[in-house]
Scaffold this motif. Structure first.
Motif, PDB file in Angstrom:
ATOM      1  N   ALA A   1      82.539  22.774  86.758  1.00 19.73           N
ATOM      2  CA  ALA A   1      81.885  23.115  85.592  1.00 19.73           C
ATOM      3  C   ALA A   1      82.682  24.232  84.871  1.00 19.73           C
ATOM      4  O   ALA A   1      83.420  24.878  85.323  1.00 19.73           O
ATOM      5  N   ALA A   2      82.164  24.639  83.542  1.00 24.27           N
ATOM      6  CA  ALA A   2      82.954  25.745  82.958  1.00 24.27           C
ATOM      7  C   ALA A   2      82.104  26.571  81.895  1.00 24.27           C
ATOM      8  O   ALA A   2      81.210  26.051  81.380  1.00 24.27           O
ATOM      9  N   ILE A   3      82.385  27.752  81.901  1.00 20.60           N
ATOM     10  CA  ILE A   3      81.666  28.621  80.842  1.00 20.60           C
ATOM     11  C   ILE A   3      82.787  29.032  79.858  1.00 20.60           C
ATOM     12  O   ILE A   3      83.883  29.203  80.067  1.00 20.60           O
ATOM     13  N   VAL A   4      82.489  28.754  78.579  1.00 18.86           N
ATOM     14  CA  VAL A   4      83.516  28.499  77.428  1.00 18.86           C
ATOM     15  C   VAL A   4      83.080  29.670  76.587  1.00 18.86           C
ATOM     16  O   VAL A   4      81.861  29.679  76.096  1.00 18.86           O
ATOM     17  N   CYS A   5      84.216  30.410  76.006  1.00 19.78           N
ATOM     18  CA  CYS A   5      83.876  31.073  74.939  1.00 19.78           C
ATOM     19  C   CYS A   5      84.984  30.671  73.713  1.00 19.78           C
ATOM     20  O   CYS A   5      85.763  30.437  73.885  1.00 19.78           O
ATOM     21  N   ILE A   6      83.938  30.372  72.539  1.00 18.43           N
ATOM     22  CA  ILE A   6      84.585  29.953  71.281  1.00 18.43           C
ATOM     23  C   ILE A   6      85.463  30.906  70.864  1.00 18.43           C
ATOM     24  O   ILE A   6      85.308  32.249  70.906  1.00 18.43           O
ATOM     25  N   ASP A   7      86.470  30.708  69.855  1.00 26.19           N
ATOM     26  CA  ASP A   7      87.143  31.477  69.102  1.00 26.19           C
ATOM     27  C   ASP A   7      86.421  31.630  67.652  1.00 26.19           C
ATOM     28  O   ASP A   7      86.423  30.588  66.920  1.00 26.19           O
ATOM     29  N   ALA A   8      85.832  32.916  67.616  1.00 18.61           N
ATOM     30  CA  ALA A   8      84.975  32.906  66.538  1.00 18.61           C
ATOM     31  C   ALA A   8      85.433  32.810  65.142  1.00 18.61           C
ATOM     32  O   ALA A   8      84.984  31.951  64.300  1.00 18.61           O
ATOM     33  N   ASP A   9      86.643  33.303  64.915  1.00 18.54           N
ATOM     34  CA  ASP A   9      87.461  32.986  63.632  1.00 18.54           C
ATOM     35  C   ASP A   9      87.635  31.643  63.432  1.00 18.54           C
ATOM     36  O   ASP A   9      87.490  31.089  62.278  1.00 18.54           O
ATOM     37  N   ILE A  10      88.285  30.860  64.241  1.00 20.24           N
ATOM     38  CA  ILE A  10      88.386  29.470  64.112  1.00 20.24           C
ATOM     39  C   ILE A  10      87.387  28.448  64.014  1.00 20.24           C
ATOM     40  O   ILE A  10      87.155  27.804  63.039  1.00 20.24           O
ATOM     41  N   VAL A  11      86.422  28.733  64.823  1.00 22.14           N
ATOM     42  CA  VAL A  11      85.073  27.836  64.757  1.00 22.14           C
ATOM     43  C   VAL A  11      84.340  28.469  63.576  1.00 22.14           C
ATOM     44  O   VAL A  11      83.646  27.555  62.891  1.00 22.14           O
ATOM     45  N   GLY A  12      84.395  29.623  63.307  1.00 22.54           N
ATOM     46  CA  GLY A  12      83.708  30.000  62.036  1.00 22.54           C
ATOM     47  C   GLY A  12      84.167  29.555  60.845  1.00 22.54           C
ATOM     48  O   GLY A  12      83.368  28.876  60.035  1.00 22.54           O
ATOM     49  N   ARG A  13      85.543  29.192  60.587  1.00 20.36           N
ATOM     50  CA  ARG A  13      86.053  28.630  59.451  1.00 20.36           C
ATOM     51  C   ARG A  13      85.823  27.253  59.393  1.00 20.36           C
ATOM     52  O   ARG A  13      85.670  26.454  58.467  1.00 20.36           O
ATOM     53  N   TRP A  14      85.797  26.508  60.717  1.00 19.63           N
ATOM     54  CA  TRP A  14      85.462  25.072  60.773  1.00 19.63           C
ATOM     55  C   TRP A  14      83.805  25.118  60.318  1.00 19.63           C
ATOM     56  O   TRP A  14      83.520  24.083  59.698  1.00 19.63           O
ATOM     57  N   ALA A  15      83.081  25.864  60.860  1.00 18.85           N
ATOM     58  CA  ALA A  15      81.543  25.848  60.413  1.00 18.85           C
ATOM     59  C   ALA A  15      81.534  25.941  58.879  1.00 18.85           C
ATOM     60  O   ALA A  15      80.602  25.048  58.451  1.00 18.85           O
ATOM     61  N   GLU A  16      82.184  26.935  58.153  1.00 18.65           N
ATOM     62  CA  GLU A  16      81.881  27.230  56.807  1.00 18.65           C
ATOM     63  C   GLU A  16      82.605  25.967  56.042  1.00 18.65           C
ATOM     64  O   GLU A  16      81.874  25.634  55.031  1.00 18.65           O
ATOM     65  N   SER A  17      83.486  25.018  56.529  1.00 20.93           N
ATOM     66  CA  SER A  17      83.940  23.953  55.913  1.00 20.93           C
ATOM     67  C   SER A  17      83.061  23.013  55.792  1.00 20.93           C
ATOM     68  O   SER A  17      83.154  21.963  54.876  1.00 20.93           O
TER      69      SER A  17
END
Length: 635
Positions: free
Chosen positions: A508-524
């Motif tokens: 199993a894994a605990i994952v931390c997202i990259d806020a800057d990159i995922v944020g831009r993905w979300a905004e798009s």
């Protein structure tokens, strides 16, 4: 007598004589590169050394250095070394309690701090560190009104040392001081990564550092005409290896960026020949390129999608030792001129000859990415206690799995329990005021690494993971969590990951997202969010990460595929003790802090309510709580 059987100040004095007019250091200030020659470098060191001596500093003393990468760090380090003392670098974002522990252990009487932020930290530390007499600073902004005892500007200490003498007198004095030193004398105290607790203080000699620089140069040549950009913390052994030991030994120039935020542009302006960075830097660069491609024009995305696979095929052919076909050579020639050369120029890699990574394992996907671009990236292996380096890939013999072959004068063997042991002139003198730890680490000249590994059929060293971190599932299947974490971090959307599975039924894994990159993905995609915690809880973000994990699982054996994961509501942070200052995961700390989430990943629950305490750099604390979803990976 070998060329490295000397001292760092002696090399500086020699460079001032033989390369006096050549550029040794550049610092970008107010948008302009300010240069210092080897002669000016040596004069600055001689002045500061004499100034320190007038303050009562000398042989055996430890001077602490803290701040961003600046020429003054090198001036101060070489100055205290020329007096027979030892320099001890601290990471500029180190919290007060960690710094207090270092001061208590070292009993340092003087610290060279960069700016107001660090001065404030030092003045606060001094309340519980009575040995600290002087705080010397080199950026005066905001400090004009400070009146604390022992607080002195860097230039004032240099003026104390000059005492109306000319440059020739100062250079002669530096050379005379250097003659009193021996290669075996201690000169540097380096903090270890501290993955299992508080960092230890490793003491290294001039001989340790220079023998390593010399032998690394035999395996990976460096020249006096080379340019190097120093942007990683000088407290890190890798940066000491390049900006101090190798620069003095080979005579190449060291360049300091204006600010941390301008590093990429400053690298592009200099066009360095040499670069050495830990995996996180390479992973970030690869992720930034892929994100920019996602956001560029359709034509550029089309070219990237068509041409980048050509680079990967060429890289694979080289890794496998195959001669590429005529068609592949032609296709790569076109791809290089249309895509790869412009990309390398944007990264500042247009003149790179020697690119290497160390400090931790770099994932194979990141290796393939840079070799596809035409960057000759090599893996380096070593540890602080062997002055940084014991193995490196050789040109034309680079592969994903190994860390290459030992550098000259370095012996490596594998113990009966699979631990990597090393022996060379670069093995450190011992841990400062910690004889028990020294005896555990050095046995009859052999340095215990704590890493598990083996030699492949080609005689290259393969590092599996930390010996204590290699895990086994309930059915006995062994796996390296670090290997799986590197696979996850190759995704541009994943900043950090902790893989679990010791004595469990699955990975199993605990994952931390990259806020800057995922944020831009979300905004798009017009996905609204407020905070990191809010973004990490979005269903579509979970699906995004799950898709990445599914792609990774396809490349893994069935038994070691990631079956469940959760997105943490905060980034792992060194200030919270979850990472070391070199961004290595402190696994035990993560397991202790997030025990409820770990258990949730191995139960039937689909969510865990978590509450943790986080700490800011100023030492303040706050509670953070939230409901974290747990997802089964659907393949």
């Amino acid at each position: 007598m070998e060329s490295y059987e000397t001292t760092l100040p002696a090399l500086l004095a020699e460079n001032a004589r033989n390369r006096g007019g050549r550029t040794a250091i550049r610092e970008k200030e107010w948008g302009v590169w300010q240069k210092s020659t080897w002669r000016e470098y040596a004069v600055a060191v001689a002045e500061f050394a004499a100034g320190l001596e007038s303050l009562g500093l000398g042989r055996g003393d430890i001077v602490i250095l803290i701040g961003d990468n600046r020429p003054e760090w090198l001036f101060a380090e070489l100055a205290i070394q020329s007096l027979g003392g030892m320099a001890l670098g601290l990471y500029q974002d180190a919290p007060g309690d960690e710094i207090g522990y270092i001061f208590e252990l070292s009993e340092a009487r003087l610290v060279v701090a960069e700016d107001q932020e660090q001065v404030d930290k030092m003045l606060d530390i001094r309340k519980s560190a009575p040995a600290l007499e002087y705080v010397v600073y080199h950026d005066p902004k905001g400090l004009a009104s400070y009146k604390a005892d022992g607080l002195k500007p860097f230039e004032v200490v240099r003026e104390l040392g000059r005492r109306d003498r000319d440059d020739e007198a100062l250079l002669t004095e530096l050379a005379e001081r250097a003659q009193q030193l021996k290669p075996e004398d201690p000169c540097l105290v380096a903090t270890t990564s501290g993955t299992t607790g508080r960092p230890k203080l490793a003491v290294l000699s001039h001989l340790n550092l220079l023998s390593m620089a010399h032998n690394l140069g035999l395996a990976d040549p460096k020249y006096e005409t080379d340019e190097f950009v120093s942007f990683l913390p000088l407290a890190w052994m890798g940066e000491q290896m390049m900006a101090v030991a190798s620069s003095l030994h080979f005579g190449f120039a060291v360049n300091f960026p204006e600010e941390p935020d301008t590093v990429q542009n400053d690298i592009r302006e200099i066009g360095p020949h040499l670069i050495f960075s830990p995996p996180r830097v390479w992973e970030n660069m690869a992720a930034s390129v892929r994100v920019k491609i996602m956001e560029t024009t359709r034509l550029k995305r089309f070219l990237y999608d068509r041409l980048f696979p050509v680079g990967l095929k060429m890289a694979d052919a080289r890794f496998e030792g195959r001669d590429p076909s005529t068609w592949l050579r032609f296709a790569y020639f076109c791809a290089r001129h249309m895509l790869f050369n412009p990309l390398k120029d944007r990264l500042g890699f247009s003149r790179i000859r020697s690119a290497s990574t160390g400090g931790a394992a770099l994932g194979p996907d990141t290796f393939r990415f840079f070799h596809a671009l035409g960057v000759n990236l090599k893996q380096i292996y070593g540890q602080t206690e062997i002055a940084g380096i014991s193995c490196i890939h050789r040109d034309g013999n680079i592969d994903f799995d190994s860390v290459g072959e030992p550098i000259p004068q370095t012996e490596i063997r594998i113990s009966e329990d699979g631990e990597i042991l090393s022996r060379s002139p670069a093995v450190f003198l011992g841990y400062y005021k910690n004889e028990d730890a020294t005896k555990e680490t050095i046995d009859k000249g052999w340095l215990h690494s704590g890493d598990a590994g083996y030699f492949d059929d080609a005689g290259r060293l393969v590092v599996i993971d930390r010996l204590k971190d290699v895990m086994s599932l309930q059915d006995g299947t062994q796996f390296s969590p670090q290997f799986l974490e590197n696979k996850l971090k190759f995704s541009p959307y994943v900043k950090e990951a902790v893989v679990l599975g010791r004595d469990r039924g699955y990975v199993a894994a605990i994952v931390c997202i990259d806020a800057d990159i995922v944020g831009r993905w979300a905004e798009s995609r017009l996905i609204t969010y407020t905070t990191y915690q809010d973004l990490a809880a979005k269903d579509l973000v979970y699906q995004l990460v799950q898709d990445e994990i599914c792609s990774i699982n396809e490349t893994l054996p069935e038994a070691t595929r990631i079956r469940r994961f959760a997105l943490l509501f905060k980034e792992l942070d060194a200030d919270d003790g979850e990472l070391t200052r070199t961004r290595k995961v402190r696994r035990q700390t993560v397991w202790d802090r997030y025990g409820g989430l770990v258990e949730g990943l191995y139960s039937r629950t689909d969510a865990v309510n978590l509450e943790v305490q986080i700490q800011y750099q100023d030492g303040s604390l706050r509670e953070m709580r939230g409901n974290i979803r747990i997802v089964d990976v659907q393949e």
